[in-house]
Design an enzyme around this catalytic site. Sequence first.
Site, PDB file in Angstrom:
ATOM      1  N   LYS A 104      -8.561  -1.857   7.823  1.00 31.60           N
ATOM      2  CA  LYS A 104      -7.607  -1.004   7.111  1.00 31.60           C
ATOM      3  C   LYS A 104      -8.374  -0.046   6.209  1.00 31.60           C
ATOM      4  O   LYS A 104      -9.206  -0.460   5.408  1.00 31.60           O
ATOM      5  CB  LYS A 104      -6.635  -1.844   6.273  1.00 31.60           C
ATOM      6  CG  LYS A 104      -5.686  -1.000   5.421  1.00 31.60           C
ATOM      7  CD  LYS A 104      -4.689  -1.864   4.651  1.00 31.60           C
ATOM      8  CE  LYS A 104      -3.857  -1.024   3.686  1.00 31.60           C
ATOM      9  NZ  LYS A 104      -2.849  -1.829   2.951  1.00 31.60           N
ATOM     10  N   LYS A 117     -10.408  -4.425   4.326  1.00 30.41           N
ATOM     11  CA  LYS A 117      -9.820  -3.186   3.787  1.00 30.41           C
ATOM     12  C   LYS A 117     -10.847  -2.528   2.882  1.00 30.41           C
ATOM     13  O   LYS A 117     -11.494  -3.180   2.073  1.00 30.41           O
ATOM     14  CB  LYS A 117      -8.538  -3.520   3.033  1.00 30.41           C
ATOM     15  CG  LYS A 117      -7.857  -2.347   2.354  1.00 30.41           C
ATOM     16  CD  LYS A 117      -6.564  -2.810   1.683  1.00 30.41           C
ATOM     17  CE  LYS A 117      -5.951  -1.747   0.786  1.00 30.41           C
ATOM     18  NZ  LYS A 117      -4.735  -2.225   0.087  1.00 30.41           N
ATOM     19  N   ASP A 132      -2.779  -8.382   0.338  1.00 32.57           N
ATOM     20  CA  ASP A 132      -4.065  -7.690   0.277  1.00 32.57           C
ATOM     21  C   ASP A 132      -4.797  -8.167  -0.973  1.00 32.57           C
ATOM     22  O   ASP A 132      -4.421  -7.816  -2.097  1.00 32.57           O
ATOM     23  CB  ASP A 132      -3.863  -6.180   0.214  1.00 32.57           C
ATOM     24  CG  ASP A 132      -3.306  -5.585   1.501  1.00 32.57           C
ATOM     25  OD1 ASP A 132      -2.829  -6.348   2.353  1.00 32.57           O
ATOM     26  OD2 ASP A 132      -3.342  -4.345   1.642  1.00 32.57           O
TER      27      ASP A 132
END
EC number: 4.1.2.4
Length: 217
Positions: free
Chosen positions: A182, A153, A91
């Site tokens: 996400k 995300k 990430d």
Amino acid sequence: METAFIYQHIDHTLLKAVSDWEQIQILCEEAIQYHMASVCIPPSYVKRVYEAYGDKLAICTVIGFPLGYNTTEVKKAETEQAVSEGACEVDMVVNLGDVKNGDFDRVTEEIAILKKAAGDKILKVIIETCYLTEEEKIRLCRCVSEGGADYIKTSTGFGTAGATMEDIRLFKKHLTGQVKMKAAGGVRTREDLEQFLKEGCSRIGTSSAIHILSKGQ
């Protein structure tokens, strides 16, 4: 919504700077017990977790975290090391300075470089929505899509605010290709978990899933 189904979409997360090995072990064992999507841990623990648990769980780690202003070369090296040590998901945080300067081509290029470094592993791009205008969020949807990332995300969980339904709905309108979503940061209730999944999130990053989902059971 079935509790087991919710767990399957959780990135069980512990990213505090003072996280110790005992806490990381508990996190991993919980993720295995509840069949969670992954554990999201600091890069310094990736190798140790892989050596201890192997393929019993998916290991996710963070790159350029939490501020995103590391150089691309540093983020690339972080990504390569994480993957070599056992991470199957990374990430990354975008460079918000580039975003504020309107240099979206540079953002896209960095995402593409890190996706190449990650290879067949999953790359999620954290855009830290709490610091962005709506137009910046829309432009970043394009960067993530064109850069070849697997996910967008919302947040690091270290910013001034976390995921919102409004941002997820905005993402859905402007993402292209196969990019998934996400939600992370500020997810505190079962209703939050269920709503983010219903809105189309494939993952939710939280440290509180067991606490939330065990209530009333």
